[in-house]
Every structure is written in structure tokens, then in C-alpha cells.
Motif scaffolding. Structure first.
Motif, PDB file in Angstrom:
ATOM      1  N   ALA A 345      58.395  42.610  38.148  1.00  0.00           N
ATOM      2  CA  ALA A 345      58.778  44.002  37.922  1.00  0.00           C
ATOM      3  C   ALA A 345      60.036  44.298  38.722  1.00  0.00           C
ATOM      4  N   LYS A 346      60.817  45.254  38.215  1.00  0.00           N
ATOM      5  CA  LYS A 346      62.060  45.633  38.897  1.00  0.00           C
ATOM      6  C   LYS A 346      62.362  47.098  38.640  1.00  0.00           C
ATOM      7  N   LEU A 347      62.732  47.802  39.689  1.00  0.00           N
ATOM      8  CA  LEU A 347      63.222  49.167  39.596  1.00  0.00           C
ATOM      9  C   LEU A 347      64.603  49.179  40.240  1.00  0.00           C
ATOM     10  N   ALA A 348      65.627  49.597  39.466  1.00  0.00           N
ATOM     11  CA  ALA A 348      67.000  49.501  39.951  1.00  0.00           C
ATOM     12  C   ALA A 348      67.773  50.761  39.618  1.00  0.00           C
ATOM     13  N   TYR A 349      68.765  51.031  40.449  1.00  0.00           N
ATOM     14  CA  TYR A 349      69.689  52.138  40.210  1.00  0.00           C
ATOM     15  C   TYR A 349      71.109  51.631  40.431  1.00  0.00           C
ATOM     16  N   THR A 350      71.970  51.819  39.434  1.00  0.00           N
ATOM     17  CA  THR A 350      73.354  51.379  39.501  1.00  0.00           C
ATOM     18  C   THR A 350      74.252  52.565  39.185  1.00  0.00           C
ATOM     19  N   PHE A 351      75.346  52.700  39.924  1.00  0.00           N
ATOM     20  CA  PHE A 351      76.224  53.855  39.737  1.00  0.00           C
ATOM     21  C   PHE A 351      77.672  53.455  40.028  1.00  0.00           C
ATOM     22  N   ALA A 352      78.597  54.245  39.515  1.00  0.00           N
ATOM     23  CA  ALA A 352      80.016  54.041  39.785  1.00  0.00           C
ATOM     24  C   ALA A 352      80.743  55.359  39.611  1.00  0.00           C
ATOM     25  N   ASP A 353      81.835  55.535  40.380  1.00  0.00           N
ATOM     26  CA  ASP A 353      82.634  56.739  40.208  1.00  0.00           C
ATOM     27  C   ASP A 353      83.728  56.491  39.171  1.00  0.00           C
ATOM     28  N   ASP A 354      84.535  57.532  38.904  1.00  0.00           N
ATOM     29  CA  ASP A 354      85.487  57.436  37.801  1.00  0.00           C
ATOM     30  C   ASP A 354      86.697  56.583  38.129  1.00  0.00           C
ATOM     31  N   GLU A 355      86.865  56.138  39.379  1.00  0.00           N
ATOM     32  CA  GLU A 355      88.001  55.301  39.739  1.00  0.00           C
ATOM     33  C   GLU A 355      87.590  53.867  40.030  1.00  0.00           C
ATOM     34  N   SER A 356      86.384  53.515  39.661  1.00  0.00           N
ATOM     35  CA  SER A 356      85.906  52.152  39.897  1.00  0.00           C
ATOM     36  C   SER A 356      86.487  51.197  38.865  1.00  0.00           C
ATOM     37  N   HIS A 357      87.066  50.093  39.356  1.00  0.00           N
ATOM     38  CA  HIS A 357      87.538  49.010  38.490  1.00  0.00           C
ATOM     39  C   HIS A 357      86.940  47.704  39.001  1.00  0.00           C
ATOM     40  N   ALA A 358      85.621  47.641  39.020  1.00  0.00           N
ATOM     41  CA  ALA A 358      84.957  46.508  39.654  1.00  0.00           C
ATOM     42  C   ALA A 358      85.171  45.204  38.901  1.00  0.00           C
ATOM     43  N   ASN A 359      85.250  45.254  37.603  1.00  0.00           N
ATOM     44  CA  ASN A 359      85.187  44.059  36.780  1.00  0.00           C
ATOM     45  C   ASN A 359      86.543  43.398  36.611  1.00  0.00           C
ATOM     46  N   ILE A 360      86.642  42.104  36.947  1.00  0.00           N
ATOM     47  CA  ILE A 360      87.784  41.290  36.555  1.00  0.00           C
ATOM     48  C   ILE A 360      87.484  40.635  35.212  1.00  0.00           C
ATOM     49  N   ASN A 361      86.359  39.962  35.113  1.00  0.00           N
ATOM     50  CA  ASN A 361      85.935  39.375  33.845  1.00  0.00           C
ATOM     51  C   ASN A 361      84.431  39.131  33.905  1.00  0.00           C
ATOM     52  N   VAL A 362      83.676  39.916  33.145  1.00  0.00           N
ATOM     53  CA  VAL A 362      82.222  39.822  33.158  1.00  0.00           C
ATOM     54  C   VAL A 362      81.723  39.627  31.738  1.00  0.00           C
ATOM     55  N   GLU A 363      80.958  38.565  31.519  1.00  0.00           N
ATOM     56  CA  GLU A 363      80.346  38.290  30.224  1.00  0.00           C
ATOM     57  C   GLU A 363      78.889  38.723  30.289  1.00  0.00           C
TER      58      GLU A 363
END
Length: 502
Positions: A345-363
Motif C-alpha cells: 500500500a502507498k499514500l503519497a502527495y506530490t506538488f509543484a509551483d508554477d515555476e518548477s522545471h524539474a524534468n530534463i527528460n522523463v519517460e
């Protein structure tokens, strides 16, 4: 006196001569035992000592060679080349009902079959040098669209990854252990790269990779110089390298990691005079931790991740959508339960603001052929149905996820997975997870509830059948510009797939 005569005979034969190493070792023991008596006889044992030193060095070298041969045999031995591969066949049916909005397709249905076949070759060149190549031999996708608009093609999204094509070599590298005296392993070429939670890098990339253990820390240095997406180079990315350093540390049931990514790019954007007017600097720092919540309980674990991204631009690039001088945060926190037998089982919370550029290359579509899962996996599946982007920047997006997995107690061939995602996407001028394309972005808030159910049957050790259903319900919002209002969309997706490794 007998020992003294033997020593004299060895010296007359000029060192080792025809005397075996075993005899020399026996003679050494006798020399030590009768050292005082031999000294009284005036016998010099210097030559014998020199011979024994040579023997010791030879034995030490032989031990090292034996250890190397053992490792070599453990990794495949004399089997210079090994062939393997995998095949996946998937069929799905989709029913999309757009209750509101400006697109004239209130009901659409789509059917598609996807097939891919990959062949992999592993070569053991010697005990320190290996090579791997994987060829995507077949990648076939057929669409059949029903409804009022036959031109609707779901943006051609493919679940097996946007960067794969028939005839493409997706893995090709040479790995060299202890290439230099300071140690460490080098890898040159294209391989799958992921670090930490895979927020920043989670894809096939061409790179130079160096790894070494420094004390209790595993360190990796990478230079990424080619990334692909949607069968085409990422806009702007392939004009510069990404420099990366990773560090991993484990202690008492806790794993910590840190990744730093940097580039200083010149995008091919010019003014009327042909002068490059677009410079760009990007910095991403990803760090996180995972481990046991309690030292007395191995079943309950935590998972934390955070990405800080900073972008400095000398001008706005319409192709990338980046704004000037932005600094954003993406965060992830999860609690997991795994009894190692039946229930997860897993309970998760993920968030980002409007200036987030986390991804370089994600498949985001690798779990379907037993690859590593990202937090975006189920969201991406629904996003594909809505014609959204393959790689999610997660701008202004939050996701609460609950996931449960269960394997039958008496028959572990049967397993089930149920996942629920609640997504909220605030107004975002750069588009959002459900934007259709650059020219028709929704400029309004969105809420979505996504339910995914999967049943997996293990046909054999390396072969499994999976049946799945997903319902995605999107509640749209009105915008000042009616064309950018987000519609209410309800999507039902059914899929069947079989996957096998050989």
C-alpha cells in the motif's frame, strides 16, 4: 649439513633452476629452523631468500589472477556473447465523452493495437570490459478511430515510450572497470539513466558516465549529450550538454541521495540580424531519502523527494515556454507498507509551483514492460487519452495518490492493483497536464479523479498477462477566453497486454 648442501645446490643452479616452488618453500622452512647452525657453518642464504621473494610475488600474482578469473566466470565466463530480448503486444479500447467545451466531438471511441520486439546483445570482451546493445526491431501502432471526427488520432501517443521507433538502437554502450589507476568504472554510450525518484532524469540517454565508491558514498559523474522525446529531439535540449553529479549514501536502514544538474545553453533563437538572442542557464538539485519509519518494523517505510530548479534566460523562448529567471520547487512525500508476501500500500502527495522545471527528460510508460515506475505513471496514461503531453513538467499541479496491491496467498500467480489519483491544477499560462497543444492551451483550473485497476496473471517465470481498466473524470473550469476554458471530460479505457522476456 644436509640443508646446507641443498642450499649450495640451489645456488649452483642459478636461482630457481629446475627446483619446484614446493621444494623451495620446504627449504625455506628448514633454513629458518636451522638458522643458527647454518650461520655457524658459514652458509649464506641470501640467494635463497631472493628466490623465495620471487616465489611469494608469483603466488600473490597468481591469487589475483584466480580472483579475476572467478569474477570473469561469475559474469558469464567464456560465453563471450549472450542474446536476450522481450516482446509486448497490447490492445486497448477507449471511450471519451466530452460533456462541455468547444471541440465538436462529444463522443469519441478509439481502438489500437501496439506491438514491440526488442533484441539485446551482451558481450564480455574481457574480465574488465563489457558491451551491450539493444535493438528495437519492431514497433507497430495502428489506430482506428470512430465518431464524428475521424481525424482525431490521440496525438499518436504510444505506451511503450515516445523515443522508440522500429529499427532504432535504444541501448549501445561499452563499460570499462578500473580504467585508470585511481579506480572507478567508465561507461560510454546510450543507456537507461535514473537517479533518486526519477523526477529529473528517467530515460534513455547518450552519456559519458563515471562511477566510484568514495568511502561510504557512491559517486557518479555524467555528461548527458543527447536526449530524445516523441521520436524527435527535445526542442533546444540537444544543443547543449547537461553536467551531472550524483551521490548516494546508506546507513542503518536509510538511503539518502543527491543529484545536481547544470547547463549553460545557447538556443538557436536569432533576431532579424541573425544574432543569437537566447542564452539560458539551468540548475536542478534533486535530493531525497527513503527508509524504515521504525527500526523495529521493516514493513512500513517513508519516501521523500524534493527538486529545486532555477532557470535564467536572456529572452523568452516561445518553443520551450520558459519564462525569465524562474525558481521553482517540486516535492514528494509518501508512506509505504509492504509485508513482503501479499499486501502493499502507498499514500503519497506530490506538488509543484508554477515555476518548477524539474524534468530534463522523463519517460512515464516503462512499468508496462517491467521498467521503473514514476509518480506520473497513471497520470500519464490518462493524459494520453486526453491528448496531453508525454513528459509532465507538473507546473502548478498537485496529486494525492492512494495505491493498493494484493497477491493471492495460495497462488502468487494472481495479483491485483488499485490506484486512485486526485489531481488539482491551478490556472497556468504555460499550459498544464491536460493542455492539448501549444495553440489550444486550457487557461483555467482543473480537477480530475483517476481510478486505475489492473489484474496480472503470471503465465510463466518471464511471461505475464495484464488486464486493466481506467476511468478519468475531469471537471473543467471557465476561463475569460472561452476557447481556453477547460471542458468536462469522462474517459473509460480498457487494455489487455501480454509481455514476455527471453
Amino acid at each position: 649439513m644436509i640443508t646446507a648442501k641443498m642450499i649450495a645446490n640451489v645456488e649452483q643452479m642459478g636461482g630457481n633452476g629446475s627446483v619446484s616452488k614446493t621444494d623451495l618453500q620446504t627449504l625455506e622452512k628448514l633454513t629458518v629452523e636451522f638458522a643458527d647452525e647454518l650461520a655457524l657453518l658459514g652458509v649464506k642464504v641470501t640467494a635463497l631468500e631472493d628466490d623465495m621473494q620471487v616465489v611469494k610475488e608469483d603466488v600473490a600474482g597468481l591469487k589475483k589472477d584466480v580472483d579475476g578469473i572467478k569474477t570473469y566466470m561469475k559474469n558469464g565466463g567464456m560465453d563471450k556473447v549472450k542474446l536476450s530480448g522481450d516482446i509486448l503486444v497490447r490492445n486497448y479500447a477507449m471511450d471519451i465523452d466530452e460533456m462541455t467545451g468547444t471541440i465538436n466531438n462529444p463522443e469519441r471511441k478509439a481502438h489500437r493495437t501496439e506491438t514491440f520486439l526488442r533484441l539485446q546483445m551482451d558481450a564480455q570482451i574481457d574480465e574488465n570490459i563489457t558491451a551491450r546493445a539493444r535493438w528495437n526491431m519492431i514497433d507497430n501502432t495502428n489506430n482506428r478511430i470512430d465518431g464524428a471526427n475521424p481525424a482525431f488520432t490521440l496525438n499518436g501517443r504510444q505506451w511503450d515510450g515516445g523515443n522508440k521507433q522500429t529499427g532504432e538502437v535504444e541501448v549501445a554502450y561499452i563499460q570499462i572497470k578500473d580504467m585508470f589507476s585511481f579506480g572507478g568504472d567508465f561507461k560510454f554510450g546510450r543507456d537507461w539513466y535514473q537517479h533518486g525518484h526519477g523526477f529529473v532524469v528517467h530515460n534513455y540517454m547518450d552519456a559519458v558516465n563515471y562511477t566510484k565508491r568514495c568511502g561510504d558514498v557512491d559517486v557518479a559523474l555524467n555528461v548527458f549529450f543527447d536526449r530524445t522525446n516523441d521520436n524527435q529531439p527535445i526542442v533546444g535540449h540537444d544543443y547543449y550538454n547537461v553536467w551531472n553529479i550524483n551521490a548516494d549514501y546508506s546507513t542503518k536502514g536509510h538511503d539518502l541521495y543527491l543529484g545536481i544538474y547544470y547547463n549553460d545553453a545557447r538556443f538557436p533563437v536569432t533576431d532579424a540580424a541573425g544574432v543569437n538572442v537566447k542564452n539560458n542557464k539551468e540548475m536542478r538539485v534533486e535530493f531525497g531519502a527513503s527508509g524504515k519509519l521504525s527500526n523495529n518494523n521493516d514493513k512500513v517505510k517513508y519516501d521523500l523527494g524534493l527538486v529545486y530548479s532555477s532557470t535564467e534566460n536572456t529572452g523568452t523562448n516561445a518553443n520551450t515556454g520558459f519564462y525569465d529567471d524562474e525558481s521553482g520547487i517540486l516535492g514528494h512525500v509518501a508512506v509505504k507498507y509492504d509485508d513482503q508476501k501479499q499486501l502493499t500500500a502507498k499514500l503519497a502527495y506530490t506538488f509543484a509551483d508554477d515555476e518548477s522545471h524539474a524534468n530534463i527528460n522523463v519517460e512515464n510508460a516503462n512499468r508496462y514492460h517491467d521498467g521503473d515506475e514514476t509518480i506520473f505513471e497513471d497520470i500519464y496514461l490518462s493524459n494520453m487519452a486526453l491528448g496531453g503531453r508525454t513528459n509532465l513538467d507538473f507546473n502548478n499541479l498537485s496529486d494525492i495518490k492512494l495505491e493498493i496491491g494484493y497477491t493471492l496467498k495460495d497462488n502468487d500467480k494472481h495479483s491485483f492493483r488499485l490506484a486512485y489519483d486526485h489531481i488539482e491544477n491551478d490556472k497556468n499560462d504555460k499550459g498544464n497536464v491536460f493542455s492539448r497543444n501549444a495553440g489550444n492551451q486550457y487557461n483555467a483550473d482543473l480537477e480530475a479523479n483517476i481510478i486505475t485497476f489492473e489484474y496480472t496473471y503470471k503465465l510463466a517465470e518471464n511471461t505475464r498477462l495484464r488486464l486493466g481498466y481506467q476511468n478519468s473524470s475531469v471537471e473543467g473550469k471557465a476561463a475569460a477566453n472561452a476557447a481556453q476554458s477547460s471542458p468536462d471530460i469522462d474517459t473509460n479505457l480498457f487494455y489487455t497486454e501480454i509481455y514476455s522476456r527471453f
